[in-house]
Write a protein that holds these residues in place. Sequence first.
Motif, PDB file in Angstrom:
ATOM      1  N   LYS A 192       0.827  -1.212   0.000  1.00 16.45           N
ATOM      2  CA  LYS A 192       0.000   0.000   0.000  1.00 16.45           C
ATOM      3  C   LYS A 192       0.855   1.253   0.000  1.00 16.45           C
ATOM      4  CE  LYS A 192      -4.158  -1.855   2.267  1.00 16.45           C
ATOM      5  NZ  LYS A 192      -4.999  -1.805   3.489  1.00 16.45           N
ATOM      6  N   LEU A 193       1.961   1.214   0.741  1.00 16.22           N
ATOM      7  CA  LEU A 193       2.834   2.385   0.826  1.00 16.22           C
ATOM      8  C   LEU A 193       3.413   2.775  -0.537  1.00 16.22           C
ATOM      9  CD1 LEU A 193       4.799   1.646   4.143  1.00 16.22           C
ATOM     10  CD2 LEU A 193       3.232   3.550   3.733  1.00 16.22           C
ATOM     11  N   VAL A 194       3.674   1.793  -1.394  1.00 22.29           N
ATOM     12  CA  VAL A 194       4.294   2.089  -2.687  1.00 22.29           C
ATOM     13  C   VAL A 194       3.286   2.052  -3.836  1.00 22.29           C
ATOM     14  CG1 VAL A 194       6.543   1.292  -1.912  1.00 22.29           C
ATOM     15  CG2 VAL A 194       5.003  -0.319  -3.063  1.00 22.29           C
ATOM     16  N   GLY A 195       2.040   1.684  -3.550  1.00 18.25           N
ATOM     17  CA  GLY A 195       0.990   1.785  -4.574  1.00 18.25           C
ATOM     18  C   GLY A 195       0.859   0.615  -5.518  1.00 18.25           C
ATOM     19  N   ILE A 196       1.216  -0.604  -5.065  1.00 13.16           N
ATOM     20  CA  ILE A 196       0.980  -1.802  -5.882  1.00 13.16           C
ATOM     21  C   ILE A 196       0.346  -2.873  -5.003  1.00 13.16           C
ATOM     22  CG2 ILE A 196       2.823  -1.394  -7.562  1.00 13.16           C
ATOM     23  CD1 ILE A 196       4.604  -3.249  -6.013  1.00 13.16           C
ATOM     24  N   ASN A 197      -0.109  -3.969  -5.608  1.00 16.31           N
ATOM     25  CA  ASN A 197      -0.725  -5.020  -4.811  1.00 16.31           C
ATOM     26  C   ASN A 197       0.320  -6.035  -4.326  1.00 16.31           C
ATOM     27  OD1 ASN A 197      -0.309  -6.980  -6.926  1.00 16.31           O
ATOM     28  ND2 ASN A 197      -2.132  -6.167  -7.963  1.00 16.31           N
ATOM     29  N   ASP A 198      -0.114  -6.916  -3.424  1.00 18.11           N
ATOM     30  CA  ASP A 198       0.805  -7.894  -2.826  1.00 18.11           C
ATOM     31  C   ASP A 198       1.471  -8.773  -3.882  1.00 18.11           C
ATOM     32  OD1 ASP A 198      -0.432  -6.813  -0.649  1.00 18.11           O
ATOM     33  OD2 ASP A 198      -0.845  -8.708   0.352  1.00 18.11           O
ATOM     34  N   ARG A 199       0.702  -9.208  -4.871  1.00 21.46           N
ATOM     35  CA  ARG A 199       1.227 -10.121  -5.885  1.00 21.46           C
ATOM     36  C   ARG A 199       2.365  -9.467  -6.672  1.00 21.46           C
ATOM     37  NH1 ARG A 199       0.624 -10.630 -11.090  1.00 21.46           N
ATOM     38  NH2 ARG A 199      -1.028  -9.052 -11.193  1.00 21.46           N
ATOM     39  N   LYS A 200       2.150  -8.218  -7.105  1.00 23.52           N
ATOM     40  CA  LYS A 200       3.193  -7.510  -7.854  1.00 23.52           C
ATOM     41  C   LYS A 200       4.407  -7.236  -6.977  1.00 23.52           C
ATOM     42  CE  LYS A 200       0.682  -5.223 -11.608  1.00 23.52           C
ATOM     43  NZ  LYS A 200       0.341  -3.917 -12.231  1.00 23.52           N
ATOM     44  N   LEU A 201       4.166  -6.970  -5.702  1.00 23.54           N
ATOM     45  CA  LEU A 201       5.280  -6.723  -4.780  1.00 23.54           C
ATOM     46  C   LEU A 201       6.172  -7.959  -4.695  1.00 23.54           C
ATOM     47  CD1 LEU A 201       6.527  -4.747  -2.642  1.00 23.54           C
ATOM     48  CD2 LEU A 201       5.190  -6.000  -0.941  1.00 23.54           C
ATOM     49  N   LYS A 202       5.565  -9.121  -4.487  1.00 24.92           N
ATOM     50  CA  LYS A 202       6.339 -10.361  -4.365  1.00 24.92           C
ATOM     51  C   LYS A 202       7.001 -10.733  -5.690  1.00 24.92           C
ATOM     52  CE  LYS A 202       2.796 -12.470  -2.360  1.00 24.92           C
ATOM     53  NZ  LYS A 202       1.967 -13.506  -1.681  1.00 24.92           N
ATOM     54  N   GLN A 203       6.257 -10.591  -6.789  1.00 25.74           N
ATOM     55  CA  GLN A 203       6.811 -10.874  -8.114  1.00 25.74           C
ATOM     56  C   GLN A 203       7.973  -9.933  -8.425  1.00 25.74           C
ATOM     57  OE1 GLN A 203       4.048 -10.159 -11.290  1.00 25.74           O
ATOM     58  NE2 GLN A 203       5.553 -10.553 -12.912  1.00 25.74           N
ATOM     59  N   GLY A 204       7.785  -8.658  -8.087  1.00 23.44           N
ATOM     60  CA  GLY A 204       8.807  -7.662  -8.386  1.00 23.44           C
ATOM     61  C   GLY A 204      10.110  -7.899  -7.640  1.00 23.44           C
ATOM     62  N   PHE A 205      10.041  -8.276  -6.368  1.00 21.86           N
ATOM     63  CA  PHE A 205      11.267  -8.540  -5.599  1.00 21.86           C
ATOM     64  C   PHE A 205      12.028  -9.723  -6.185  1.00 21.86           C
ATOM     65  CE2 PHE A 205      10.228  -5.392  -2.547  1.00 21.86           C
ATOM     66  CZ  PHE A 205      11.379  -5.190  -1.787  1.00 21.86           C
ATOM     67  N   ARG A 206      11.292 -10.736  -6.639  1.00 19.65           N
ATOM     68  CA  ARG A 206      11.970 -11.894  -7.235  1.00 19.65           C
ATOM     69  C   ARG A 206      12.645 -11.510  -8.552  1.00 19.65           C
ATOM     70  NH1 ARG A 206      11.451 -16.725  -5.058  1.00 19.65           N
ATOM     71  NH2 ARG A 206       9.797 -17.178  -3.559  1.00 19.65           N
ATOM     72  N   GLU A 207      11.972 -10.673  -9.335  1.00 19.81           N
ATOM     73  CA  GLU A 207      12.521 -10.313 -10.642  1.00 19.81           C
ATOM     74  C   GLU A 207      13.651  -9.288 -10.537  1.00 19.81           C
ATOM     75  OE1 GLU A 207       9.410  -9.149 -13.282  1.00 19.81           O
ATOM     76  OE2 GLU A 207       8.655 -11.179 -13.498  1.00 19.81           O
ATOM     77  N   VAL A 208      13.498  -8.294  -9.653  1.00 20.90           N
ATOM     78  CA  VAL A 208      14.496  -7.225  -9.549  1.00 20.90           C
ATOM     79  C   VAL A 208      15.692  -7.647  -8.695  1.00 20.90           C
ATOM     80  CG1 VAL A 208      14.910  -4.879  -8.716  1.00 20.90           C
ATOM     81  CG2 VAL A 208      12.783  -5.413  -9.926  1.00 20.90           C
ATOM     82  N   PHE A 209      15.434  -8.290  -7.554  1.00 18.88           N
ATOM     83  CA  PHE A 209      16.516  -8.617  -6.613  1.00 18.88           C
ATOM     84  C   PHE A 209      16.848 -10.105  -6.558  1.00 18.88           C
ATOM     85  CE2 PHE A 209      14.502  -4.721  -4.812  1.00 18.88           C
ATOM     86  CZ  PHE A 209      15.582  -3.881  -4.978  1.00 18.88           C
ATOM     87  N   GLY A 210      16.051 -10.937  -7.251  1.00 21.12           N
ATOM     88  CA  GLY A 210      16.333 -12.362  -7.271  1.00 21.12           C
ATOM     89  C   GLY A 210      16.064 -13.063  -5.963  1.00 21.12           C
ATOM     90  N   THR A 211      15.204 -12.483  -5.134  1.00 23.12           N
ATOM     91  CA  THR A 211      14.880 -13.087  -3.848  1.00 23.12           C
ATOM     92  C   THR A 211      13.496 -12.623  -3.413  1.00 23.12           C
ATOM     93  OG1 THR A 211      15.664 -13.424  -1.564  1.00 23.12           O
ATOM     94  CG2 THR A 211      15.911 -11.208  -2.494  1.00 23.12           C
ATOM     95  N   THR A 212      13.000 -13.198  -2.330  1.00 22.24           N
ATOM     96  CA  THR A 212      11.713 -12.780  -1.788  1.00 22.24           C
ATOM     97  C   THR A 212      11.859 -11.482  -1.013  1.00 22.24           C
ATOM     98  OG1 THR A 212      12.070 -14.007   0.259  1.00 22.24           O
ATOM     99  CG2 THR A 212      11.011 -15.194  -1.556  1.00 22.24           C
ATOM    100  N   VAL A 213      10.736 -10.881  -0.651  1.00 22.17           N
ATOM    101  CA  VAL A 213      10.777  -9.681   0.189  1.00 22.17           C
ATOM    102  C   VAL A 213      11.466 -10.008   1.503  1.00 22.17           C
ATOM    103  CG1 VAL A 213       9.410  -7.910   1.351  1.00 22.17           C
ATOM    104  CG2 VAL A 213       8.655  -8.800  -0.870  1.00 22.17           C
ATOM    105  N   PHE A 214      11.110 -11.157   2.093  1.00 11.38           N
ATOM    106  CA  PHE A 214      11.739 -11.553   3.356  1.00 11.38           C
ATOM    107  C   PHE A 214      13.232 -11.812   3.164  1.00 11.38           C
ATOM    108  CE2 PHE A 214      13.237 -14.908   6.214  1.00 11.38           C
ATOM    109  CZ  PHE A 214      13.058 -14.268   7.437  1.00 11.38           C
ATOM    110  N   GLY A 215      13.587 -12.457   2.044  1.00 10.73           N
ATOM    111  CA  GLY A 215      15.003 -12.726   1.792  1.00 10.73           C
ATOM    112  C   GLY A 215      15.802 -11.441   1.658  1.00 10.73           C
ATOM    113  N   TYR A 216      15.236 -10.452   0.981  1.00  9.60           N
ATOM    114  CA  TYR A 216      15.899  -9.151   0.846  1.00  9.60           C
ATOM    115  C   TYR A 216      16.075  -8.498   2.207  1.00  9.60           C
ATOM    116  CZ  TYR A 216      16.777  -4.341  -0.620  1.00  9.60           C
ATOM    117  OH  TYR A 216      17.322  -3.092  -0.783  1.00  9.60           O
ATOM    118  N   LEU A 217      14.997  -8.518   3.015  1.00  9.45           N
ATOM    119  CA  LEU A 217      15.044  -7.919   4.360  1.00  9.45           C
ATOM    120  C   LEU A 217      16.088  -8.627   5.224  1.00  9.45           C
ATOM    121  CD1 LEU A 217      13.832  -6.022   6.537  1.00  9.45           C
ATOM    122  CD2 LEU A 217      12.148  -7.824   7.000  1.00  9.45           C
TER     123      LEU A 217
END
Length: 326
Positions: free
Chosen positions: A246-271
């Motif tokens: 919500k803070l960045v203006g996308i839905n949960d699915r795009k957030l999770k998909q985006g982290f895998r595509e951009v950083f090669g890991t999950t949101v939790f893995g990045y954190l």
Amino acid sequence: MAIVISLDQYWELMQEAAVLQHSINSNFEKSWQYSFQLGHGIEKEIWINPHISLSITNYRSKNALVLKLPERKHCLEFCFYLQGSCQISSLGEVKAGESFVFSGGIAPQDCLQHPEREKRLIISIHMGVDYFNRLISPFLSTKNSIAYRLSSPTEDWVYRKSLPINPVIQLVLQQILNCQYQGVTKQLYLEGKILELISLQIDQLDQTHRKSSPKLPNKDIDCIYEASEILLQRLSMPPSLTELAKLVGINDRKLKQGFREVFGTTVFGYLRDRRLEQAQELLLSGQMQVKDAAKTVGYASPTSFNTAFRKKFGIAPSLYCTQKQI
């Protein structure tokens, strides 16, 4: 038999062999004669301006060399191997006809291995990250680019890439080596060639990056980078996935998909990785004990922290502290 030395010992050997020499009519160019123990040849350094330096290594090794590099602050580096080879622990083997790029930040411990009796001709460009950022920031329209990754102050030593030296880049390298100008004319000429070389290298990196680039639109990718910056600011108390989306203006699915595509890991893995890297810095600085560092980056359980730290860095945090103090 291989010579195993630290970076400081390497420069001590270099300067024992010959007095530091200034080039004729130049106060911005210096040359070192290689130590007899290392080989025969010259190391030349040319300061183009206070933010850019050019190094030319031209020598034949005598013994195999293992150079141990400490954790250290490092600028942006573009390195081109015209002759010779090197095994870099953080990157792999770099051979003649290849180049590599290191983004700036805090460089980890590393090890460089050079074979014996080998001719080496290497051109390296070092540039301050802040200076590079000032050069390219007016032209950045998206965060989904190599230039942004190289200039971003929030990304410490995350980008390492080796590439073949193509014919266009080879031509510019030869023009640098064959430069006959002197004084300020030489500085101006080399500055132009260096900027041309960096432009060509970034274009080559971008082409490679685009072949495996995320399928998300640029506006969504920018949201992913914004989300990563929020996590960096709130490592100890991060928002939930839903709140972050919500803070960045996308839905949960795009957030999770985006982290895998951009950083090669999950949101939790990045954190997790960013938390452990911050904890590593705190332990290195000597500011905190292990349990305090774990708590500062958001680990409630010291056991979980120890397990995660050992998995990422290959050593227990307590032993890591001990080693850094030696």
